[in-house]
Design a protein around this motif. Structure first.
Motif, PDB file in Angstrom:
ATOM      1  N   GLU A   1      60.789 -11.972  28.137  1.00  0.00           N
ATOM      2  CA  GLU A   1      61.946 -12.146  29.030  1.00  0.00           C
ATOM      3  C   GLU A   1      61.664 -11.534  30.402  1.00  0.00           C
ATOM      4  OE1 GLU A   1      62.688  -9.822  26.068  1.00  0.00           O
ATOM      5  OE2 GLU A   1      62.185 -11.715  25.115  1.00  0.00           O
ATOM      6  N   ALA A   2      61.053 -10.354  30.410  1.00  0.00           N
ATOM      7  CA  ALA A   2      60.721  -9.679  31.670  1.00  0.00           C
ATOM      8  C   ALA A   2      59.665 -10.481  32.430  1.00  0.00           C
ATOM      9  CB  ALA A   2      60.230  -8.259  31.405  1.00  0.00           C
ATOM     10  N   TYR A   3      58.692 -11.015  31.702  1.00  0.00           N
ATOM     11  CA  TYR A   3      57.638 -11.839  32.307  1.00  0.00           C
ATOM     12  C   TYR A   3      58.249 -13.063  32.991  1.00  0.00           C
ATOM     13  CZ  TYR A   3      53.727 -15.156  32.489  1.00  0.00           C
ATOM     14  OH  TYR A   3      52.800 -16.082  32.891  1.00  0.00           O
ATOM     15  N   LYS A   4      59.165 -13.738  32.304  1.00  0.00           N
ATOM     16  CA  LYS A   4      59.797 -14.936  32.857  1.00  0.00           C
ATOM     17  C   LYS A   4      60.692 -14.619  34.052  1.00  0.00           C
ATOM     18  CE  LYS A   4      59.616 -17.780  28.717  1.00  0.00           C
ATOM     19  NZ  LYS A   4      60.369 -18.403  27.618  1.00  0.00           N
ATOM     20  N   ALA A   5      61.253 -13.410  34.076  1.00  0.00           N
ATOM     21  CA  ALA A   5      62.138 -13.016  35.172  1.00  0.00           C
ATOM     22  C   ALA A   5      61.363 -12.776  36.469  1.00  0.00           C
ATOM     23  CB  ALA A   5      62.918 -11.766  34.795  1.00  0.00           C
ATOM     24  N   GLY A   6      60.095 -12.431  36.364  1.00  0.00           N
ATOM     25  CA  GLY A   6      59.280 -12.202  37.552  1.00  0.00           C
ATOM     26  C   GLY A   6      57.969 -11.536  37.185  1.00  0.00           C
ATOM     27  N   ARG A   7      56.865 -12.139  37.624  1.00  0.00           N
ATOM     28  CA  ARG A   7      55.532 -11.632  37.267  1.00  0.00           C
ATOM     29  C   ARG A   7      54.642 -11.642  38.501  1.00  0.00           C
ATOM     30  NH1 ARG A   7      56.491 -16.581  35.494  1.00  0.00           N
ATOM     31  NH2 ARG A   7      55.145 -18.288  36.154  1.00  0.00           N
ATOM     32  N   LEU A   8      53.515 -10.956  38.398  1.00  0.00           N
ATOM     33  CA  LEU A   8      52.527 -10.982  39.464  1.00  0.00           C
ATOM     34  C   LEU A   8      51.940 -12.382  39.558  1.00  0.00           C
ATOM     35  CD1 LEU A   8      52.717  -7.873  38.827  1.00  0.00           C
ATOM     36  CD2 LEU A   8      50.339  -7.762  39.486  1.00  0.00           C
ATOM     37  N   PRO A   9      51.559 -12.803  40.756  1.00  0.00           N
ATOM     38  CA  PRO A   9      50.953 -14.130  40.898  1.00  0.00           C
ATOM     39  C   PRO A   9      49.707 -14.265  40.016  1.00  0.00           C
ATOM     40  CG  PRO A   9      51.509 -13.217  43.044  1.00  0.00           C
ATOM     41  CD  PRO A   9      51.721 -12.124  42.038  1.00  0.00           C
ATOM     42  N   GLY A  10      49.644 -15.353  39.275  1.00  0.00           N
ATOM     43  CA  GLY A  10      48.492 -15.630  38.419  1.00  0.00           C
ATOM     44  C   GLY A  10      48.485 -14.892  37.088  1.00  0.00           C
ATOM     45  N   ALA A  11      49.498 -14.088  36.823  1.00  0.00           N
ATOM     46  CA  ALA A  11      49.529 -13.304  35.585  1.00  0.00           C
ATOM     47  C   ALA A  11      49.779 -14.202  34.374  1.00  0.00           C
ATOM     48  CB  ALA A  11      50.604 -12.234  35.665  1.00  0.00           C
ATOM     49  N   LYS A  12      49.110 -13.868  33.296  1.00  0.00           N
ATOM     50  CA  LYS A  12      49.313 -14.568  32.027  1.00  0.00           C
ATOM     51  C   LYS A  12      50.023 -13.621  31.061  1.00  0.00           C
ATOM     52  CE  LYS A  12      45.497 -17.798  32.317  1.00  0.00           C
ATOM     53  NZ  LYS A  12      46.141 -18.490  33.391  1.00  0.00           N
ATOM     54  N   PHE A  13      50.996 -14.163  30.343  1.00  0.00           N
ATOM     55  CA  PHE A  13      51.739 -13.370  29.367  1.00  0.00           C
ATOM     56  C   PHE A  13      50.914 -13.206  28.096  1.00  0.00           C
ATOM     57  CE2 PHE A  13      54.448 -13.549  25.551  1.00  0.00           C
ATOM     58  CZ  PHE A  13      55.051 -12.312  25.677  1.00  0.00           C
ATOM     59  N   ILE A  14      50.799 -11.963  27.647  1.00  0.00           N
ATOM     60  CA  ILE A  14      50.120 -11.673  26.381  1.00  0.00           C
ATOM     61  C   ILE A  14      50.937 -10.624  25.641  1.00  0.00           C
ATOM     62  CG2 ILE A  14      48.081 -10.636  25.317  1.00  0.00           C
ATOM     63  CD1 ILE A  14      46.373 -11.865  27.411  1.00  0.00           C
ATOM     64  N   LYS A  15      51.216 -10.892  24.374  1.00  0.00           N
ATOM     65  CA  LYS A  15      51.890  -9.890  23.551  1.00  0.00           C
ATOM     66  C   LYS A  15      50.908  -8.753  23.284  1.00  0.00           C
ATOM     67  CE  LYS A  15      54.963 -13.029  21.106  1.00  0.00           C
ATOM     68  NZ  LYS A  15      55.323 -13.594  19.809  1.00  0.00           N
ATOM     69  N   PRO A  16      51.331  -7.511  23.463  1.00  0.00           N
ATOM     70  CA  PRO A  16      50.414  -6.386  23.232  1.00  0.00           C
ATOM     71  C   PRO A  16      49.792  -6.384  21.838  1.00  0.00           C
ATOM     72  CG  PRO A  16      52.384  -5.625  24.353  1.00  0.00           C
ATOM     73  CD  PRO A  16      52.619  -7.065  23.973  1.00  0.00           C
ATOM     74  N   SER A  17      50.518  -6.876  20.852  1.00  0.00           N
ATOM     75  CA  SER A  17      49.994  -6.895  19.481  1.00  0.00           C
ATOM     76  C   SER A  17      48.963  -8.008  19.259  1.00  0.00           C
ATOM     77  CB  SER A  17      51.142  -7.052  18.490  1.00  0.00           C
ATOM     78  OG  SER A  17      51.814  -8.276  18.723  1.00  0.00           O
ATOM     79  N   GLU A  18      48.837  -8.933  20.233  1.00  0.00           N
ATOM     80  CA  GLU A  18      47.936 -10.079  20.077  1.00  0.00           C
ATOM     81  C   GLU A  18      46.900 -10.173  21.201  1.00  0.00           C
ATOM     82  OE1 GLU A  18      50.508 -13.481  19.812  1.00  0.00           O
ATOM     83  OE2 GLU A  18      51.564 -12.674  18.068  1.00  0.00           O
ATOM     84  N   ILE A  19      46.559  -9.045  21.807  1.00  0.00           N
ATOM     85  CA  ILE A  19      45.657  -9.058  22.956  1.00  0.00           C
ATOM     86  C   ILE A  19      44.320  -9.723  22.633  1.00  0.00           C
ATOM     87  CG2 ILE A  19      44.267  -7.584  24.478  1.00  0.00           C
ATOM     88  CD1 ILE A  19      46.628  -5.670  24.578  1.00  0.00           C
ATOM     89  N   THR A  20      43.665  -9.264  21.604  1.00  0.00           N
ATOM     90  CA  THR A  20      42.332  -9.779  21.274  1.00  0.00           C
ATOM     91  C   THR A  20      42.367 -11.278  21.025  1.00  0.00           C
ATOM     92  OG1 THR A  20      41.657  -7.657  20.366  1.00  0.00           O
ATOM     93  CG2 THR A  20      40.394  -9.572  19.674  1.00  0.00           C
ATOM     94  N   THR A  21      43.282 -11.735  20.200  1.00  0.00           N
ATOM     95  CA  THR A  21      43.389 -13.154  19.868  1.00  0.00           C
ATOM     96  C   THR A  21      43.671 -13.993  21.115  1.00  0.00           C
ATOM     97  OG1 THR A  21      44.288 -12.511  17.722  1.00  0.00           O
ATOM     98  CG2 THR A  21      44.565 -14.807  18.355  1.00  0.00           C
ATOM     99  N   ALA A  22      44.627 -13.550  21.918  1.00  0.00           N
ATOM    100  CA  ALA A  22      45.023 -14.310  23.106  1.00  0.00           C
ATOM    101  C   ALA A  22      43.885 -14.410  24.120  1.00  0.00           C
ATOM    102  CB  ALA A  22      46.249 -13.665  23.746  1.00  0.00           C
ATOM    103  N   ILE A  23      43.188 -13.312  24.351  1.00  0.00           N
ATOM    104  CA  ILE A  23      42.097 -13.327  25.331  1.00  0.00           C
ATOM    105  C   ILE A  23      40.922 -14.156  24.824  1.00  0.00           C
ATOM    106  CG2 ILE A  23      40.371 -11.888  26.500  1.00  0.00           C
ATOM    107  CD1 ILE A  23      42.553  -9.747  26.831  1.00  0.00           C
TER     108      ILE A  23
END
Length: 137
Positions: free
Chosen positions: A60-82
């Motif tokens: 929700e915070a990511y969708k409300a406003g993020r840094l340019p070019g930022a990708k959303f990643i759940k902290p519990s899924e960092i390795t898998t997502a990257i």
């Protein structure tokens, strides 16, 4: 007289130890917690060095406003997502959260994926906003 000289020497030694510690603590913090970037440094990494930006805040915070070019990643899924992104490990990585505290915990995990340079945005998105830098919605 000899007693006063000893007290002066102890005071000087104490001052030396305290000032030395104060100078060394930021270095120790960086060694333990990884590199922290100011908003200006993060901007340079993003624009000039083509750094990947991973936002570890709630979606929700990511969708409300993020840094340019930022990708959303759940902290519990960092390795898998990257791993799914198949990124160039030579490019640096900037980890972002709300205040910088949570992203520091993820530095070691991202480094273990083969990225040479991994840093956090000191102060997180709050510091980015305080620096009056743009957020993308």
């Amino acid at each position: 007289m000899n007693f006063l000289t000893q007290i002066d020497n102890l005071a000087l030694i104490a001052l030396l130890l305290v000032s030395g510690s104060a100078l060394f603590l930021p270095t120790l913090s960086t060694l333990i917690g990884g590199k922290g970037l100011s908003p200006t440094e993060a901007t340079i990494w993003i624009n000039r060095r083509k750094a990947y930006v991973f936002d570890l805040r709630p979606e929700e915070a990511y969708k409300a406003g993020r840094l340019p070019g930022a990708k959303f990643i759940k902290p519990s899924e960092i390795t898998t997502a990257i791993e799914k992104l198949k990124l160039d490990r030579n490019n640096p990585v900037v980890l972002v959260c709300e205040t910088g505290a949570h992203s520091r915990k993820a530095i070691a995990e991202v480094k273990s994926l083969g990225f040479a340079e991994v840093a956090t945005l000191d102060g997180g998105v709050q510091a980015w906003k305080e620096a009056a830098l743009p957020l993308v919605k």
